[in-house]
Design an enzyme around this catalytic site. Structure first.
Site, PDB file in Angstrom:
ATOM      1  N   LYS A 130       0.930  -1.272   0.035  1.00 15.27           N
ATOM      2  CA  LYS A 130      -0.168   0.203  -0.097  1.00 15.27           C
ATOM      3  C   LYS A 130       1.029   1.232  -0.003  1.00 15.27           C
ATOM      4  O   LYS A 130       2.003   1.192   0.637  1.00 15.27           O
ATOM      5  CB  LYS A 130      -0.912  -0.038   1.232  1.00 15.27           C
ATOM      6  CG  LYS A 130      -1.893  -1.030   1.308  1.00 15.27           C
ATOM      7  CD  LYS A 130      -3.325  -0.387   1.960  1.00 15.27           C
ATOM      8  CE  LYS A 130      -4.388  -1.415   2.021  1.00 15.27           C
ATOM      9  NZ  LYS A 130      -4.237  -2.131   3.418  1.00 15.27           N
ATOM     10  N   HIS A 133       0.051   6.843   2.716  1.00  9.95           N
ATOM     11  CA  HIS A 133      -0.958   7.855   2.901  1.00  9.95           C
ATOM     12  C   HIS A 133      -1.128   8.519   4.023  1.00  9.95           C
ATOM     13  O   HIS A 133      -0.577   8.169   4.980  1.00  9.95           O
ATOM     14  CB  HIS A 133      -2.172   7.352   2.239  1.00  9.95           C
ATOM     15  CG  HIS A 133      -2.853   6.504   3.024  1.00  9.95           C
ATOM     16  ND1 HIS A 133      -3.248   6.616   4.539  1.00  9.95           N
ATOM     17  CD2 HIS A 133      -3.180   5.277   2.896  1.00  9.95           C
ATOM     18  CE1 HIS A 133      -3.916   5.506   4.719  1.00  9.95           C
ATOM     19  NE2 HIS A 133      -3.623   4.446   4.059  1.00  9.95           N
ATOM     20  N   HIS A 136      -1.415   7.414   7.665  1.00 15.36           N
ATOM     21  CA  HIS A 136      -0.332   6.803   8.476  1.00 15.36           C
ATOM     22  C   HIS A 136       0.817   8.080   8.979  1.00 15.36           C
ATOM     23  O   HIS A 136       1.757   7.744   9.644  1.00 15.36           O
ATOM     24  CB  HIS A 136       0.693   5.874   7.852  1.00 15.36           C
ATOM     25  CG  HIS A 136      -0.215   4.474   7.957  1.00 15.36           C
ATOM     26  ND1 HIS A 136      -0.796   4.001   7.169  1.00 15.36           N
ATOM     27  CD2 HIS A 136       0.170   3.557   8.989  1.00 15.36           C
ATOM     28  CE1 HIS A 136      -1.083   2.798   7.650  1.00 15.36           C
ATOM     29  NE2 HIS A 136      -0.465   2.454   8.635  1.00 15.36           N
TER      30      HIS A 136
END
Ligand code: ARG
Length: 571
Positions: A130, A133, A136
């Site tokens: 992932k 973004h 986090h």
């Protein structure tokens, strides 16, 4: 000298003079001094109500007697008001003490010697395949800041990026990769290419259920340590980490360990066996759980009916492994509040297993959600703000502001990086972590507001004053009485309390206490700056004001560094 200590000594001496028969047990300690809400009421106040009983006297009378007996004007003078003794520092001496201490301790101001204690911090903890973004962002910067705060206070710190590198989705991703992908495509397209493969897998699986079995089979192979499966998966992992590293480099965030969920694969047996031996494991529809009904929580899932372990099982294994290997005195989990229940369950299960340390030493450091200019993030609707995009845009914006405000600046790119990235981090750490954050460009990058650039700008102002001061005569002995005005005293009060802010930030695992304290120093100094001419006057007076300026510069730099923001000298 610590003013709280000095005033406590003065107070105790006054009490003993006024009431020689009072028992030593009734004498106040430093924690009894209150800080009045308004500095017009003094720098410290002592409430006399506690002494009313042992002395059998009304508090206003006690206050009167203590104030009369207080006799150390070189430290502070005392005034009785309604049962309180209000203390007013000797302003010049207070300035001298504070500034000499900061001058001596510099970047170590407010630090503590080695405590011999260890804190494990679990933060950032991103998921493989992932992109990084803004969901986090908070965990990354809060964890990084706490690590710096604890180490300033004498703790050994272990920063752990508990990678999300386990789960059936990775089997599906391998299946999709082998059917429709290849390495060129993935190297070129990066994580986005992996995401596309994964989306395609789900679309095609709707008409072709056999795909699900294929995904499961590949996951089983990862679990069993099949070399082909592992080699593919490890490259996915490398790719994700390489991508994340760019963000970590920009933020200046580091880790001591990347042991994530997969690391605990071969350490699950112990957890399951121990739970079984201790009679905690109960069967439920073929799965195994720990019942937590007595604690008003849903059961904690340990094993699925196919024998697979779960997120919680891995966290149990991780907690035990960390305890055994790091011998921590504290283990902090910097994770969004959505996982409140998960951590309550994990901590409770450890406690039921007989690990008493779970209750005192483990803590979920929860934080709120991040939205962007009023819009919540939504992966499904494609409203995802990637952290590298955000940080690059912040740098570009900072650059264009600087090109306008200070066109001749050398090394503008570096300054833009410090200011842009600093603005994002500062905004994230400005309010109590549990509050949701709505991120607005204009607010974050404003040079006069509660922002990183404002504080950084104040720091550059100090640096520039100090550069100019080098031309003045600095051999003069500072005349601290020039700092007796209200504006200078307001700055000094904040500087002298800064160590308390650091300790409070640690106690509550709340970096925003430091962000705020640093912001307050900057505001108070600017107020001083507008009212007083720092480099004018007698050399002794200039020398004292320069001492103040240098202390402000050092404390702003220290405060920013504790929250992971750089302090450029020019911007
Ligand atoms: N990877 C998880 C997530 O992104 C966070 C893991 C937090 N740490 C832990 N030990 N559970 O939601």
């Amino acid at each position: 000298m610590d003013m709280r200590r000095a005033v406590t000594d003065l107070l105790r001496e006054a009490i003993l003079t006024a009431f020689p028969d009072i028992g030593v047990d009734s004498l106040p300690g430093p924690e009894m001094l209150e800080v009045p809400p308004d500095s017009k009421l003094g720098d410290f106040a002592y409430p006399c109500f506690r002494l009313a009983k042992p002395l059998r006297m009304a508090p206003p009378k006690i206050a009167q007697a203590i104030a009369e007996a207080a006799n150390q004007p070189e430290v502070a003078t005392a005034q009785p008001v309604n049962g309180y003794v209000n203390f007013f520092f000797h302003r010049a001496n207070f300035a001298k003490n504070t500034l000499e201490t900061i001058d001596k301790e510099g970047a170590g101001y407010g630090s503590q010697p080695d405590t011999g204690k260890t804190v494990v911090l679990d933060y950032s903890s991103i998921n493989i395949a992932k992109r990084f973004h803004i969901g986090h962002l908070s965990t990354t910067v809060i964890g990084n800041s706490l690590k710096k705060i604890y180490s300033h206070l004498g703790w050994r710190t272990v920063g752990v990026n508990h990678l999300g590198d386990w789960g059936t989705q990775f089997g599906k991703m391998i299946a999709a990769f082998l059917r429709w992908g290849n390495w060129e495509m993935v190297e070129e397209g990066g994580i986005d290419a992996l995401t596309k493969l994964y989306v395609r897998f789900h679309q095609e699986a709707e008409n072709n259920p056999a795909l699900e079995d294929e995904g499961r089979a590949w996951f089983k192979k990862i679990e069993d340590g099949d070399p082909e499966a592992l080699s593919i998966f490890n490259r996915f992992k490398e790719l994700t980490l390489k991508d994340a590293q760019r963000v970590y480099d920009l933020l200046g965030v580091t880790f001591d360990s990347y042991n994530g969920e997969a690391f605990y694969n071969d350490k699950m047996g112990r957890v399951v066996d121990e739970l079984r031996d201790k009679g905690l494991l109960v069967e439920s529809d073929g799965a195994y759980v720990v019942d937590l009904e007595d604690y008003k929580m849903p059961p904690c899932l340990i094993l699925k009916s196919d024998g697979a372990t779960l997120y919680a099982t891995r966290d149990l294994a991780a907690a035990l492994w960390r305890k055994d290997n790091y011998h921590f005195d504290k283990c902090l989990y910097v994770v969004a509040y959505q996982q409140n229940l998960h951590f309550q369950q994990v901590f409770k299960v450890l406690e039921l297993m007989g690990y008493d340390w779970a209750r005192e030493q483990m803590e979920h450091v929860a934080f709120g959600m991040v939205s962007f200019e009023g819009q919540a993030m939504s992966t499904r609707e494609g409203r995802v703000v990637h952290l590298d995009d955000l940080l690059h845009r912040a740098q570009e914006k900072a650059l264009s502001i600087m090109q306008e405000k200070s066109p001749g600046l050398a090394d503008m790119a570096q300054a833009a990086r410090d200011v842009g990235v600093g603005a994002v981090v500062f905004t994230t750490l400005l309010n109590n972590r549990i509050k949701d954050i709505d991120f607005w460009w204009d607010r974050a990058l404003n040079f006069d507001g509660d922002t990183g650039p404002y504080v950084q700008y104040t720091h550059t102002r100090c640096c520039s004053l100090l550069r100019r001061a080098q031309e003045a005569d600095l051999t003069a002995f500072p005349d601290y009485s020039v700092l007796a005005d209200d504006e200078a005293q307001a700055v000094l009060r904040l500087l002298s309390r800064f160590p308390e802010a650091i300790r409070a930030a640690q106690k509550d695992n709340e970096p925003s206490v430091i962000t705020r304290a640093t912001l307050e120093v900057a505001k108070a100094f600017n107020k001083y700056y507008y009212e007083h001419r720092i480099l004018d006057g007698e050399p002794q007076q200039v020398a004292a004001r320069v001492m103040l300026t240098r202390a402000v510069r050092d404390i702003i730099r220290l405060g920013l560094s504790l929250i992971g923001v750089s302090a450029p000298e020019r911007m």
